[in-house]
Design an enzyme around this catalytic site. Sequence first.
Site, PDB file in Angstrom:
ATOM      1  N   ALA A  33       0.848  -1.198   0.000  1.00 26.20           N
ATOM      2  CA  ALA A  33       0.000   0.000   0.000  1.00 26.20           C
ATOM      3  C   ALA A  33       0.874   1.236   0.000  1.00 26.20           C
ATOM      4  O   ALA A  33       2.074   1.159   0.283  1.00 26.20           O
ATOM      5  CB  ALA A  33      -0.893   0.003   1.232  1.00 26.20           C
ATOM      6  N   ASN A  34       0.264   2.387  -0.325  1.00 26.43           N
ATOM      7  CA  ASN A  34       0.927   3.675  -0.128  1.00 26.43           C
ATOM      8  C   ASN A  34       0.594   4.175   1.279  1.00 26.43           C
ATOM      9  O   ASN A  34      -0.431   3.805   1.831  1.00 26.43           O
ATOM     10  CB  ASN A  34       0.381   4.705  -1.115  1.00 26.43           C
ATOM     11  CG  ASN A  34       0.877   4.493  -2.521  1.00 26.43           C
ATOM     12  OD1 ASN A  34       1.038   3.361  -2.966  1.00 26.43           O
ATOM     13  ND2 ASN A  34       1.109   5.577  -3.217  1.00 26.43           N
ATOM     14  N   ARG A  35       1.427   5.035   1.810  1.00 26.19           N
ATOM     15  CA  ARG A  35       1.083   5.713   3.063  1.00 26.19           C
ATOM     16  C   ARG A  35      -0.035   6.702   2.783  1.00 26.19           C
ATOM     17  O   ARG A  35       0.074   7.547   1.905  1.00 26.19           O
ATOM     18  CB  ARG A  35       2.276   6.519   3.574  1.00 26.19           C
ATOM     19  CG  ARG A  35       3.405   5.699   4.079  1.00 26.19           C
ATOM     20  CD  ARG A  35       4.444   6.610   4.722  1.00 26.19           C
ATOM     21  NE  ARG A  35       5.738   5.962   4.809  1.00 26.19           N
ATOM     22  CZ  ARG A  35       6.042   5.030   5.715  1.00 26.19           C
ATOM     23  NH1 ARG A  35       5.155   4.667   6.621  1.00 26.19           N
ATOM     24  NH2 ARG A  35       7.231   4.465   5.718  1.00 26.19           N
ATOM     25  N   SER A  36      -1.116   6.605   3.532  1.00 25.85           N
ATOM     26  CA  SER A  36      -2.202   7.587   3.420  1.00 25.85           C
ATOM     27  C   SER A  36      -3.141   7.402   4.597  1.00 25.85           C
ATOM     28  O   SER A  36      -3.634   6.306   4.827  1.00 25.85           O
ATOM     29  CB  SER A  36      -2.976   7.383   2.109  1.00 25.85           C
ATOM     30  OG  SER A  36      -4.155   8.151   2.120  1.00 25.85           O
TER      31      SER A  36
END
Length: 226
Positions: A33-36
Amino acid sequence: AEAMLADGPLAGRKIVVTSGPTHEPIDPVRYIANRSSGAQGTAIARALVALGAEVVFVTGPADVAPPEGVVLKRVETANDMRKAVMEALPADAAIFAAAVADWRVSNAADSKMKKTKTGLPALEFAENPDILADVSKDKARPALVVGFAAETDDVIENATAKRKRKGCDWIVANDVSPKTGIMGGSENAVTIIDENGADNWPRMGKDQVARKLAERISEALQGKQK
Ligand code: CTP
Ligand code: CA
């Protein structure tokens, strides 16, 4: 909580907002995942609802709770997010605040990979669909399409090129390099890039960025056919 204006400036407008990360499974217990946190997208959806818009909120697994008063579509992967967005069209505007994973694992396992059996996994990747680019060139393209660009280097140059490449109307650009402390924080410093150039907003709370952006969206939609 902000009051919902049944007759606010965005009454009768349908706006799709994507938010949060997407999770791309490696196996049933692991993902990339991306950081968000989903904080900025959630604040934008809340601000649009407060101006009277009907908001379809398409969110990946975010840290923050979704806002009240939206049509909520919870998704996990980029492919799911694309499907939910396409199903939500037509709309007057679409705001792409999600941090979509650029790649998915094409050889994801159906059962848990065991470190004792598998050894080091050899992950293979496939490119995910670009939802913003696809919507920007869709037959049912909303009158206003807004993308985001979280960059660590050459922010304005990269974001300006991204606007052209994606075919969207505006890019909300921000510098997320660690020195800014913006990633994961409650403040944001953004530059709005449109056909006329770059509009630098001072650093302010993510909620205030959201309200300013909702106002700008409302102004842009004025005069456009419902
Ligand atoms: N976006 C999207 N679908 C994707 C990737 C990105 O809808 N598969 C959207 C994001 O929500 C954001 C914008 O496109 O509004 C820009 O995302 P970004 O990751 O900055 O752009 P990329 O084209 O993926 O470029 P890169 O990550 O290489 O900088
Ligand atoms: Ca990306």
